[in-house]
Design an enzyme around this catalytic site. Structure first.
Site, PDB file in Angstrom:
ATOM      1  N   LEU A 123       0.865  -1.022   0.160  1.00  0.00           N
ATOM      2  CA  LEU A 123       0.286  -0.165   0.019  1.00  0.00           C
ATOM      3  C   LEU A 123       0.772   1.530   0.030  1.00  0.00           C
ATOM      4  CD1 LEU A 123      -2.666  -0.855   2.981  1.00  0.00           C
ATOM      5  CD2 LEU A 123      -3.247  -1.269   0.130  1.00  0.00           C
ATOM      6  N   GLY A 157       6.010   4.293   4.874  1.00  0.00           N
ATOM      7  CA  GLY A 157       5.451   5.147   6.039  1.00  0.00           C
ATOM      8  C   GLY A 157       6.774   5.323   6.749  1.00  0.00           C
ATOM      9  N   GLY A 158       7.196   6.467   8.325  1.00  0.00           N
ATOM     10  CA  GLY A 158       8.133   7.051   8.704  1.00  0.00           C
ATOM     11  C   GLY A 158       9.284   6.253   8.428  1.00  0.00           C
ATOM     12  N   GLY A 164       8.448   2.410   7.642  1.00  0.00           N
ATOM     13  CA  GLY A 164       8.845   1.161   7.186  1.00  0.00           C
ATOM     14  C   GLY A 164       7.180   0.993   6.388  1.00  0.00           C
ATOM     15  N   VAL A 214       3.764  -0.429   4.671  1.00  0.00           N
ATOM     16  CA  VAL A 214       2.503  -1.016   4.716  1.00  0.00           C
ATOM     17  C   VAL A 214       2.316  -1.896   3.450  1.00  0.00           C
ATOM     18  CG1 VAL A 214       0.206   0.055   5.185  1.00  0.00           C
ATOM     19  CG2 VAL A 214       2.324   1.045   5.441  1.00  0.00           C
ATOM     20  N   LYS A 268       1.740  -2.423   8.944  1.00  0.00           N
ATOM     21  CA  LYS A 268       3.417  -2.116   8.975  1.00  0.00           C
ATOM     22  C   LYS A 268       4.301  -3.147   9.268  1.00  0.00           C
ATOM     23  CE  LYS A 268       4.812   2.869   9.003  1.00  0.00           C
ATOM     24  NZ  LYS A 268       4.615   4.169   9.905  1.00  0.00           N
ATOM     25  N   ASP A 276       3.817  15.580  11.468  1.00  0.00           N
ATOM     26  CA  ASP A 276       3.941  14.827  10.298  1.00  0.00           C
ATOM     27  C   ASP A 276       2.565  14.562   9.472  1.00  0.00           C
ATOM     28  OD1 ASP A 276       5.441  14.692   8.053  1.00  0.00           O
ATOM     29  OD2 ASP A 276       5.599  12.425   8.533  1.00  0.00           O
TER      30      ASP A 276
END
Length: 715
Positions: A14, A17-18, A20, A22, A37, A138
């Site tokens: 998908l 992220g910061g 890892g 997803v 995640k 963020d």
């Protein structure tokens, strides 16, 4: 990574992220989707591992509708003891907000409904985090996802990888977050607090309203900080002029957005609060900035289409406001006096000024129009507001081959999509107004047809009453003649005058006849009007097809815009195709306007005539009622005269004269030239035969009174 663990099947990645990746997993047994995640092990510092564990810990403790919900990690997908923990989350099928903003229809911002939902939900989530002493740090469109719940879109914050728990009033020095949405203090490594989330939230909301970020988007950070720092506290946007020699600041939202005027004004004030340069001043107010935002998002607004100008009027509504209060505001803005305002709803019903205004406010999650304003009487078509093209669109229309640079090119095409979309919406509203006017005309026509039926019944009854009255007079005259033949006492001036008076009344009582003719003329007029209404009920030729054509232009403009933003070298594309769409939209719009307005004008003219004939019919029914009351009163007084003769034959001279005199005076309009009748009865006793005749007359008169008191018996 294997594609399946037990019943769990890997579907796709998908995003990142910061810290890892997803991925989406599907359970074949339960049909459940979850997002997993995982922390990336390679090139991961100890600090990042600490942040990752903090995110997993924070997510497990939070529960809010607008925060992504953490789920237990399925045993089949659990990490090895030596691996970092995994984070299982609910799957949001709507994708992230960035993908939504990149859709062609959202090139200049989301719809009002979507902005209300997003600002309310995300504001509530940030407020929840702050109450739990957590700063997100963020916030950006990529970290907001969409999920449909019970037919309603929920916006949820994800990726708390940079979230940090702060003590009250604590400051942090670490530089994290996405540069485009960072608060100014983070550029110069100043200590910061939760006020950084205020700035990021303000930037996200501004972008959702307008389609682009507020302050010099795509400008390098150093230049950005140098120029934007010059803004005043109330400035909410900045852009370069055409030759990039000057920065132009603004305290207002651009005109090209989808918010109604009251909502736009409220958001401007709120953005001035959230986008202040100084952190200590940012978000500060007598009231909590999140409470203010929630009040804005739940603001009740009544929207009224001023059909004459085809312009939308919007006013905030309080609980105690009535439609009359709104009419006063309309009068001030449009110079249409209150007594000339004709307001109807979508069903065509006339709106009572005393009704509560809240009743006609659309649900704040809906954008349907519910009130239409017409000027009473003859309709005057006026020039529509906002008729001119946006400046960038006007530029490419005049110079289809002009080079505006990638950003200028994109802005011009985005404004074109917005303009064509607005034209389709504007004329859809005009079609709704046309439909409401048509329904109102049909309701008036139904009322007239009921009036016609009532008039026909009243005419029939009036004619019957008139005939019965004349027959009664003839009967009285004949009986009076017979009594004169058998009684020398009646063969006097009084008896002779009674007979002459009744004879003259039977000849000269013609008022009901003229009233009947007037009624028949009105009935014929209503029948003609009904035929005209049936003709107007047919939709004007081609209008529905033209509206569909405008929608086709809208879809073509969106496809052209989508093709442009994905082109390899968009700056070399000229504007010819888009300009052709603009020209065709102009032609179709003007043709549609002319056709619809002509039909609406005919409808309103028909309604004016309908109102005139209805008022005339009401007056006719009133006059019929008076005429029947006069006939009934005449019958009653004549009957009382005869009864008085029988009861007091010795006083018949005075009584008879008085009663008949009153009878004649009661009908000055029916027999104004009749002389006063003086009954001089000089006999004290009637002969037996005269008494019998009078009793016969009284019996017949009693029957006539029953007849007049029950007009339906005439049928």
């Amino acid at each position: 990574m294997s594609d399946q663990y037990g019943h769990w099947v890997f579907k796709k990645n998908l995003g990142r992220g910061g810290f890892g990746v997803v991925s989406l997993w599907f359970n074949e047994e339960t049909q459940e989707n979850i997002a997993i995640k995982e922390c990336q092990l390679h090139n991961t510092s100890d600090k990042m591992r600490t942040w990752w564990k903090a995110e997993v810990d924070i997510m497990g403790r939070l529960e809010h509708d607008n925060l992504i919900r953490a789920l237990p990690v399925p045993p089949e997908l659990a990490p090895e003891p030596s691996q970092p923990p995994k984070l299982a989350m609910e799957f949001c099928e709507g994708g992230d907000l960035r993908k939504v903003l990149n859709l062609p229809q959202n090139c200049l911002g989301l719809s009002e409904k979507e902005i209300r939902q997003l600002a309310s939900g995300i504001g509530s989530a940030i407020n929840y985090l702050h109450k739990h002493r957590i700063t997100h740090r963020d916030l950006k469109p990529e970290n907001i996802v969409l999920k449909t719940v019970a037919g309603r879109t929920l916006y949820k914050i994800i990726d708390l990888g940079y979230a940090k728990e702060l003590d009250i009033n604590s400051l942090c020095n670490s530089f994290v977050g996405t540069v485009k949405y960072l608060a100014p203090e983070l550029f110069i490594s100043k200590p910061y607090s939760k006020a950084v989330d205020y700035w990021s939230l303000g930037v996200v909301v501004y972008e959702c309203i307008t389609g682009y970020r507020p302050f010099l988007p795509d400008t390098p950070p150093v230049e950005w900080h140098r120029e934007v720092s010059k803004k005043s506290p109330e400035d909410i946007s900045a852009r370069y002029n055409n030759d990039k020699s000057q920065v132009i600041f603004s305290k207002k939202l651009p005109a090209s957005n989808h918010l109604c005027k009251p909502l736009a004004e409220h958001f401007e004030l709120w953005l001035q609060l959230m986008l202040r340069w100084e952190p200590k001043a940012r978000g500060s107010s007598r009231f909590n900035c999140f409470e203010i935002l929630e009040q804005i998002c739940s603001l009740q607004v009544i929207s009224i289409l001023n059909v004459e100008k085809n312009s939308l009027l919007s006013y905030p509504v309080k609980k105690e406001d009535s439609i009359r209060d709104i009419m006063q505001l309309v009068s001030t803005q449009t110079e249409i006096p209150e007594d000339e305002q004709f307001l109807i709803d979508t069903a065509g019903f006339r709106i009572d000024p005393e009704e509560p205004a809240l009743k006609f406010c659309s649900d704040h999650l809906s954008e349907e129009l519910s009130v239409f304003l017409f000027r009473a009487g003859m309709m005057e078509i006026q020039e529509r507001d906002n008729y001119n093209l946006p400046s960038n669109v006007n530029t490419i229309v005049k110079q289809p081959t002009v080079l505006l640079g990638p950003k200028g090119h994109r802005r011009a095409w985005a404004e074109t999509v917005y303009w064509i979309t607005e034209e389709a919406k504007i004329y859809h509203r005009l079609m709704l107004a046309h439909g409401a006017a048509l329904l109102n005309m049909m309701q008036d026509n139904s009322k007239l047809l009921r009036q016609k039926s009532k008039m026909e019944t009243e005419i029939f009854q009036l004619v019957a009453c008139q005939e019965f009255f004349k027959n009664s007079l003839e009967f009285d005259i004949n009986k009076c003649k017979e009594s004169l033949e058998f009684s020398t006492h009646l063969n006097s001036v009084g008896g002779q005058r009674i007979m002459e008076t009744w004879t003259e009344l039977s000849i000269r009582f013609n008022a009901p006849h003229s009233l009947v003719e007037r009624g028949k003329s009105l009935v014929e007029g209503i029948a003609d009007m009904n035929a005209a209404v049936l003709s107007l009920q047919r939709r004007p030729d081609g209008t529905h097809m033209q509206v569909n054509k405008l929608k086709e232009f809208e879809e073509k403009a969106k496809k052209l815009y989508d093709w442009f933003i994905h082109a390899n070298d968009p700056d070399t594309i000229d504007h010819t195709k888009m300009v052709n769409l603009i020209a065709m939209c102009f032609c179709q719009r003007d043709e549609l306007t002319k056709t619809l307005y002509n039909h609406i004008r005919n409808i309103r003219d028909q309604q004016t005539e309908s109102e005139t004939i209805f008022n005339a019919s009401e007056q006719f029914l009133h006059d019929v009622k008076e005429a029947r009351e006069q006939l009934s009163t005449l019958q009653r007084q004549r009957q009382e005269t005869l009864w008085s003769i029988i009861r007091n034959p010795h006083q018949q001279q005075q009584t008879s004269a008085g009663e008949l005199d009153n009878t004649i005076q009661y009908l000055p309009s029916l027999s104004s030239n009749l002389e006063s009748v003086q009954l001089l009865m000089d006999c004290r006793e009637y002969s037996q035969k005269t008494t019998t005749m009078l009793k016969d007359m009284l019996k017949e008169q009693e029957q006539s009174m029953v007849y007049f008191s029950s007009p339906e018996n005439n049928k």
